[in-house]
Every structure is written in C-alpha cells, then in structure tokens.
Design a protein around this motif. Sequence first.
Motif, short mmCIF file in Angstrom:
data_model
loop_
_atom_site.label_atom_id
_atom_site.label_comp_id
_atom_site.label_asym_id
_atom_site.label_seq_id
_atom_site.Cartn_x
_atom_site.Cartn_y
_atom_site.Cartn_z
N THR A 75 -3.00 16.42 0.87
CA THR A 75 -2.91 14.98 1.17
C THR A 75 -4.19 14.29 0.70
O THR A 75 -4.18 13.09 0.42
CB THR A 75 -2.73 14.75 2.68
OG1 THR A 75 -3.77 15.43 3.38
CG2 THR A 75 -1.38 15.26 3.15
N ASP A 76 -5.24 15.04 0.60
CA ASP A 76 -6.50 14.46 0.16
C ASP A 76 -6.44 14.07 -1.32
O ASP A 76 -6.94 13.03 -1.73
CB ASP A 76 -7.65 15.43 0.39
CG ASP A 76 -9.00 14.78 0.16
OD1 ASP A 76 -9.28 13.79 0.85
OD2 ASP A 76 -9.74 15.24 -0.73
N ARG A 109 0.83 -1.19 0.00
CA ARG A 109 0.00 0.00 0.00
C ARG A 109 0.88 1.26 0.00
O ARG A 109 0.60 2.22 -0.72
CB ARG A 109 -0.89 -0.01 1.25
CG ARG A 109 -1.86 1.12 1.32
CD ARG A 109 -2.91 1.08 0.24
NE ARG A 109 -3.91 0.06 0.45
CZ ARG A 109 -4.86 -0.24 -0.43
NH1 ARG A 109 -4.92 0.39 -1.59
NH2 ARG A 109 -5.73 -1.19 -0.18
N ARG A 110 1.93 1.22 0.75
CA ARG A 110 2.87 2.34 0.75
C ARG A 110 3.38 2.62 -0.66
O ARG A 110 3.40 3.75 -1.12
CB ARG A 110 4.09 2.03 1.64
CG ARG A 110 3.89 2.26 3.10
CD ARG A 110 5.16 1.89 3.87
NE ARG A 110 6.23 2.83 3.62
CZ ARG A 110 6.41 3.94 4.32
NH1 ARG A 110 5.60 4.24 5.29
NH2 ARG A 110 7.42 4.75 4.04
N GLU A 111 3.80 1.57 -1.30
CA GLU A 111 4.33 1.69 -2.65
C GLU A 111 3.31 2.34 -3.58
O GLU A 111 3.62 3.26 -4.33
CB GLU A 111 4.71 0.30 -3.18
CG GLU A 111 5.41 0.31 -4.51
CD GLU A 111 6.66 1.17 -4.51
OE1 GLU A 111 7.29 1.30 -3.43
OE2 GLU A 111 6.98 1.74 -5.56
N LEU A 112 2.10 1.86 -3.48
CA LEU A 112 1.01 2.36 -4.31
C LEU A 112 0.78 3.85 -4.05
O LEU A 112 0.60 4.64 -4.98
CB LEU A 112 -0.24 1.58 -3.94
CG LEU A 112 -1.28 1.33 -5.01
CD1 LEU A 112 -1.87 -0.06 -4.81
CD2 LEU A 112 -2.38 2.37 -4.92
N ILE A 113 0.80 4.22 -2.79
CA ILE A 113 0.58 5.62 -2.44
C ILE A 113 1.76 6.48 -2.91
O ILE A 113 1.58 7.60 -3.39
CB ILE A 113 0.35 5.77 -0.92
CG1 ILE A 113 -0.96 5.10 -0.52
CG2 ILE A 113 0.34 7.24 -0.52
CD1 ILE A 113 -1.25 5.10 0.97
N LEU A 114 2.95 5.93 -2.80
CA LEU A 114 4.12 6.69 -3.23
C LEU A 114 4.03 7.00 -4.73
O LEU A 114 4.39 8.10 -5.16
CB LEU A 114 5.40 5.92 -2.92
CG LEU A 114 5.86 5.99 -1.46
CD1 LEU A 114 6.99 5.01 -1.19
CD2 LEU A 114 6.30 7.41 -1.12
N TYR A 155 -5.61 8.05 6.21
CA TYR A 155 -4.75 6.86 6.10
C TYR A 155 -3.39 7.21 5.51
O TYR A 155 -2.37 6.64 5.88
CB TYR A 155 -5.45 5.77 5.28
CG TYR A 155 -4.74 4.45 5.36
CD1 TYR A 155 -4.35 3.93 6.60
CD2 TYR A 155 -4.45 3.71 4.22
CE1 TYR A 155 -3.69 2.71 6.69
CE2 TYR A 155 -3.79 2.50 4.31
CZ TYR A 155 -3.42 2.01 5.55
OH TYR A 155 -2.76 0.80 5.63
N VAL A 156 -3.40 8.13 4.58
CA VAL A 156 -2.12 8.58 4.01
C VAL A 156 -1.26 9.18 5.11
O VAL A 156 -0.08 8.86 5.26
CB VAL A 156 -2.36 9.63 2.91
CG1 VAL A 156 -1.04 10.27 2.48
CG2 VAL A 156 -3.06 9.00 1.72
N VAL A 157 -1.88 10.03 5.90
CA VAL A 157 -1.15 10.66 7.00
C VAL A 157 -0.69 9.59 7.99
O VAL A 157 0.46 9.59 8.45
CB VAL A 157 -2.02 11.71 7.71
CG1 VAL A 157 -1.29 12.27 8.92
CG2 VAL A 157 -2.38 12.82 6.75
N ARG A 158 -1.58 8.65 8.27
CA ARG A 158 -1.24 7.58 9.19
C ARG A 158 0.01 6.82 8.73
O ARG A 158 0.91 6.54 9.50
CB ARG A 158 -2.45 6.64 9.31
CG ARG A 158 -2.14 5.27 9.84
CD ARG A 158 -1.94 5.29 11.34
NE ARG A 158 -3.24 5.34 12.01
CZ ARG A 158 -3.55 4.61 13.09
NH1 ARG A 158 -2.64 3.82 13.62
NH2 ARG A 158 -4.74 4.70 13.63
N LEU A 159 0.05 6.52 7.46
CA LEU A 159 1.17 5.71 6.96
C LEU A 159 2.49 6.47 6.89
O LEU A 159 3.55 5.88 7.07
CB LEU A 159 0.84 5.16 5.57
CG LEU A 159 0.04 3.87 5.49
CD1 LEU A 159 -0.05 3.39 4.04
CD2 LEU A 159 0.65 2.78 6.35
#
Lengths: 203, 203
Positions: free
Chosen positions: B39-40, B17-22, B52-56
């Motif tokens: 961030t939204d 998921r991190r990778e995907l968000i990156l 969740y982005v902020v969380r990660l």
Amino acid sequence: MTVESVPTAPRMKAADRRELILEAATAVFGAKTYVGTTTDEVARAAGVSQPYVVRLFGTKEKLFIEVIDRAYDRLIEEFRAVLPGDPEDLGRRMGTAYTDLLVERGMLPVVANSTALGGEPEIGRVARAGFSRIWRFIRDEAGFSPEQAREFIATGMLINTIVGLRLTGDYGDEVSATEVLDACFPDAVEKVRSLLPAAGEPW
Amino acid sequence: MTVESVPTAPRMKAADRRELILEAATAVFGAKTYVGTTTDEVARAAGVSQPYVVRLFGTKEKLFIEVIDRAYDRLIEEFRAVLPGDPEDLGRRMGTAYTDLLVERGMLPVVANSTALGGEPEIGRVARAGFSRIWRFIRDEAGFSPEQAREFIATGMLINTIVGLRLTGDYGDEVSATEVLDACFPDAVEKVRSLLPAAGEPW
DNA sequence: GTCTATATGCGGATAGAC
DNA sequence: GTCTATCCGCATATAGAC
C-alpha cells in the motif's frame, strides 16, 4: 517414561528430500502464487521445518525457479510422449496431455503464474526461457505452423484462466462454468470440472 | 526564515483523490501483482501517505477489488465503443481496442492478475463476475458464436501472457519476441513492442 | 540430514493531530 | 482531507545444536 522426541522427518538422502519438497512447493505455489506463498507453508506441506527448506534451496526465489523450470520440462515431456501417431490428431492429443496435467497439483497454475512475473529479473528470465522451450517444441518437434502454434498456446492460456478463476460451478448471477467450458472444450468439460477445486477451497 | 512545512498533498475532494489513487493503484498492481504490491508503493505513486490510502479504501484487498472492477468496466466500455461498423470486421476492431488499452498503465495486467486469484474468496468473486460480464458482452452484444467467443478470449489471454512475460526483445537463447509476436499478431507487432517496458524495467 | 531458537526487516492497519 | 507516529504480526533467513 521418557519424554518422546518430537516427530521429526525421517532421514533421507538430500536428493530425495529435495524432490519431495519440490512437489510440495509446486502444489503450494500453484495454489497461492509465488508472492502469496510462504516458505513455511511449503515446509509444512512437505513435512519438514521451514529453515530446512531455505537451507536446501538457498532462497524462496531459487526454490520457485526450480519449481517452474521443472514444470516447463514436465510439460514438454508430456507433449513429447504423445508425438507418435496420426499428425492430423496431434493437436488434440497435446491438448489432452495438457489438461491431464491438472492431476499433478500446481503444475499448470505454477506455469500460469510464471507468465505474470516477467518483470522480476531472475524469475522472468527463467519464465521466458521455459516459454521459449515450449514454443520451439511446438514449432520444431510438433511441426505446427505459426498459426497452429499461436492457436494452441492461446487455448492453453485460456485453460489457465479458467483454472485460475476457479470457473467450476455456478455462482449465482455469474456466468455458468458449464457455459464457458462447453463453448471452449466440449469434450473436456467433465475432466476439467472434476479436477478443479471449488471456489474458495484450497487446492 | 520559517521552517518550510513538508510538502503535503493539496486538498482535494475525496472523490477526485479516490480516482487519482485508483489510477496509481492500477499501475502498481499491474506491474507487481496484487500480493507483490504494498500500500505504501501505491501511496507514493499517488503522492499521498500510506495510511491515507488505507483510510480511503478500508483495506488493501478492497482497494484491489475496486481496481479490477473498474478495469473490467473499462474493457467493456472500449469494446462497446467499436461496436458500430462492419460486423465482419468487429473481431479485429475489438482486438485493436484491447491492445490499445496497453497505454493505460496496469489496465491489462491487472485483469490478467485477477484471473489467477479465483482461490481468494472476495477477489475471486469479483474476478469471476468481471469475466462473466466480458463473456456476456461478447456473446450478447457483439453477437459472437461460442467458437468466435472462445477464440477471441483465448487470444486476449495470450496477449496477457506476452505482456506478463515481457516478451519484448531478444534475450539470447530465448525465443525472439519478434518471432512470437509476428506469429501471433502480424499487424500489432510495433504497437505492442513499443508499449511494453523492457524486461526488468519498471512499468 | 534436520531441527529449534531467534534476529531482523517489512507491511498493513490504527490512533490521533492538524 | 491528510499527515505523523507507531503497534503488531509475520516471513525470510541465520546460527548453531543434535
């Protein structure tokens, strides 16, 4: 003892005040980028109230547009000033004119920032127009060949990068500023270094 | 008929998921700059919720730092891949590797944006470190002379500018994209043009 | 010509449920 | 692992006084 009135900006013709705010805005936009700058910071740098800045320029975007437009004009003005003289030496003189502009706070950074904003409808239009003016000047008035023009502008963009990165000192394991600057502009090292703020310092 | 649950991101290992968000973040940051991005928007581009982005990643700044660090790594990876071969031709191959990265959305713009943020304490540090890595690679692994290195990087910065300005079409009285591109990179015109969004278009 | 007061909207981040 | 609800602060812009 009467209550002192809060110090307020002295009355001044709107045109002069505009000019003053434009200079302050150039410095702040240059230091913090377009989106990163608040109209309040500009106002404080100019010594006026935030709503007054908005009042004079309409919106933050319009203010920025005036700022970059002015900056591109200023650039050409400086280039034009060094046109007379040995053509062989013109590139060097124009390069010097460019780095000399570092003393006018925000002037170069603001131009650099504008080149990243082509995606913004209004700002992009003005930024492309400014770039066009530079390009045409270099080709038509300075008489550079396509290759010379390309080389000249590319070098300018590299200078913008060095300025933007604040590549001015030695940062531990990072590349030494002297190394890059030496490789790039052997004769401008001292000037550029002395005109750049240290990393993390305000400008 | 039961109430359908709101579509929610499928469970996935955090690393994936991190990778995907990156990747999503690279595209968005690249299109709208660091400060201009919310961030939204990143969250929506990645198909997850904003918190969740902020969380990660902790903070938006930390997320951006990971993004540019990755981008600089990626750049070197691509350069290294074209090292084998005729040394005479290496500069051209590396240039091609650079423009080829335009297909990876945000990769180049994000690097360009980072070079304007040297004034930010944390981001500036990472940006300078990234630039240092590139510089050292070009000098040590690619074996460029100082002059070649300067030339190569300057050209890269010019490409960033053309990309950032969205200099991809003809804008009335503005300089024609073809003219600049032709002068700059006669053999890359079509590739660069085809990979750039039109001015005002999202990327 | 310039200010103070303020409405309004938005963005980052936190708490806590599932 | 991922979401919903929400707080808080801040920035732009407006209204209107002096």
